[in-house]
Design an enzyme around this catalytic site. Structure first.
Site, short mmCIF file in Angstrom:
data_model
loop_
_atom_site.label_atom_id
_atom_site.label_comp_id
_atom_site.label_asym_id
_atom_site.label_seq_id
_atom_site.Cartn_x
_atom_site.Cartn_y
_atom_site.Cartn_z
N HIS A 179 0.84 -1.20 0.00
CA HIS A 179 0.00 0.00 0.00
C HIS A 179 0.87 1.25 0.00
CE1 HIS A 179 -3.99 -1.89 1.56
NE2 HIS A 179 -3.45 -2.58 0.58
N TYR B 258 -9.54 4.68 7.08
CA TYR B 258 -9.80 4.98 8.50
C TYR B 258 -10.86 6.07 8.52
CZ TYR B 258 -5.35 2.66 9.74
OH TYR B 258 -4.33 1.76 9.93
N PRO C 291 -4.83 -0.48 18.39
CA PRO C 291 -4.45 -0.88 17.04
C PRO C 291 -4.58 0.19 15.95
CG PRO C 291 -6.52 -1.90 17.66
CD PRO C 291 -6.01 -1.21 18.87
N LYS D 279 0.67 -0.49 15.00
CA LYS D 279 2.05 -0.53 15.48
C LYS D 279 2.43 -1.77 16.29
CE LYS D 279 3.78 3.22 13.92
NZ LYS D 279 3.44 2.65 12.61
N TYR E 202 3.57 6.41 10.47
CA TYR E 202 2.82 5.23 10.03
C TYR E 202 3.76 4.22 9.36
CZ TYR E 202 -1.26 2.51 8.62
OH TYR E 202 -2.20 1.51 8.48
#
Ligand code: FAD
Ligand code: PHB
Length: 394
Positions: free
Chosen positions: A76, A204, A295, A299, A387
């Site tokens: 991704h 998200y 979550p 991580k 991220y």
């Protein structure tokens, strides 16, 4: 009669931390024994995290366990943040100078690691009971346990790696420790769905009905989550209600998520937790044994692997050149990185969820945070570099 064996390093826990550590040490010619209280099928079948930071995927390749990940994983380039009914793409490759993440399920990582270690003759014992740690302040600590045949066993070692997760006995063996914790008033209801992907990357979503996440597993199986009450009962979530919530929180005009058969459901609670310190005598903690992240920042697994990469370097220096300086600084150096991951996971969690205990003012601030991070290149870069993963070793 107790059967005794010797190994330089005794590893408690065959999760990501314990298995990566065994493989990292093996590469340096340092032998270890891994024990776990669960059965191998249980370990290989538990559905958990899904996102590997780029360095973690590179480490898998480096260790010779990246082949299936490269074949079946999903690469991704970024993520999508959704709020106010609109989707905003953050392109990590552009923002971080080429870094991306791989969506490859944790249990597949574990299947690959166990198979590889087994092929290399790594001693691993599953389904053990009564694990206990002894003589940690001496230079000959040991682990005792009962093996699946009911035989009492002892592993005498130079060092013990406590990789036994949040509920294991290792952290409890540290007599003087300080624990920092935040328990969130919400959890995630996660489902596995037989359906093709609804979107080419993770979404998200901050929605007035609560957070939702669209993730993936394989071309045929998708992973989706909705924010829920952590103490709620799955009985209150028949499939129709789950689809109603997923559509409400994730659909935008022209794009509706694809439904399919829900074949697994579960509720997870969310907490942030750090134990200081991570060392007592010859015991070193790694992974969930000493820290937990919610979550939302993806991580958990990466942080566990970061710890054992650092620990394996420190142990290698001990065995190869007799230098213990990195063992002495393991805890403070690892904790610096852990707190950065705690901060990021907390930030993603508070920004994206609807906290029933928060005021409307605070909710508006979170929406402003989302607006900022999707409008400002500086803010987007900060999110992206966290991220995809901050540097593991200084
Ligand atoms: P673990 O994976 O917990 O491994 C510890 C091992 O130690 C286990 O196999 C356990 O059986 C063993 N053990 C425990 N006690 C003993 C004992 N007495 N003797 C011997 N062995 C023992 N992270 C995300 O980013 N996204 C997610 O969606 C996500 N979902 C999660 C869902 C759940 C239910 C849980 C618990 C965690 C989730 N995580 C998620 C976090 C992520 O999976 C963990 O951070 C990661 O597994 C940490 O690896 P670890 O090796 O430190 O610990
Ligand atoms: C998952 O696919 O399970 C997943 C992905 C991203 C997260 C958490 C979980 O932040």
């Amino acid at each position: 009669m107790t059967a005794t064996q010797r190994a330089p390093v005794g590893i408690i826990g065959a999760g990501p931390a314990g298995l990566f550590l065994a493989l990292l040490l093996k590469r340096e010619g340092i032998e270890s024994v891994v024990i776990d209280s669960r059965t191998r099928p249980d370990i290989e079948g538990t559905i958990r995290a899904g996102v590997l930071e780029q360095w973690c995927a590179d480490l898998m390749r480096d260790l010779g366990v990246g082949e299936r990940m490269d074949r079946e994983g999903h690469f991704h380039e970024g993520i999508t943040l959704q709020f106010g009914g609109e989707r905003h793409h953050l392109n990590f490759v552009e923002l971080t100078g080429g870094k991306q993440v791989v969506v490859y399920p944790q249990h597949d990582v574990l299947i690959d690691l166990i198979a590889h270690l087994e092929g290399q003759g790594q001693p691993m014992l599953f389904s053990v009971k009564d694990t206990a740690l002894h003589d940690l302040e001496s230079d000959h600590p040991s682990i005792t346990f009962t093996d699946p045949e009911g035989q009492a066993q002892r592993i005498e070692c130079d060092f013990i790696a406590g990789c036994d997760g949040f509920h294991g006995p290792s952290r409890q063996a540290i007599p003087r420790r300080r624990e920092f914790q935040k328990v969130y008033p919400f959890g995630w209801l996660g489902v596995l769905v037989e359906a093709p992907p609804s979107y080419h990357e993770l979404i998200y979503s901050n929605h007035e009905r609560g957070f939702a996440l669209l993730s993936t597993r394989t071309p045929e199986i998708q992973r989706m989550y909705i924010q829920c009450n952590p103490r709620d009962d799955l009985k209150n979530y028949p499939d129709e209600r789950i689809w109603e919530e997923l559509h409400a929180r994730l659909d935008v005009p022209g794009h509706s998520i694809t439904e399919g058969r829900i074949f697994q459901k579960g509720i997870i609670a969310m907490r942030s937790f750090v134990c200081e310190t991570m060392q007592h005598g010859r015991l070193f903690l790694a992974g969930d044994a000493c820290h937990i992240v919610p979550p939302t920042g993806a991580k958990g697994l990466n942080l566990a692997v970061g710890d054992v990469l650092r620990l394996s370097r420190a142990l290698t220096r001990h065995y190869k050149i007799g230098d213990d300086s990195k063992l002495r600084t393991y805890a403070p150096e690892a904790l610096r990185r852990i707190w950065l991951a705690e901060r990021f996971s907390w930030y993603m969690t508070t920004m994206l969820h609807r906290d029933p205990d928060e005021t409307d003012f605070e909710q508006q601030i979170h929406v402003a945070d989302l607006a900022y991070v999707t409008q400002s290149r500086a803010a987007a870069t900060a999110l992206a570099e966290n991220y995809v993963g901050l540097p593991v070793l200084e």
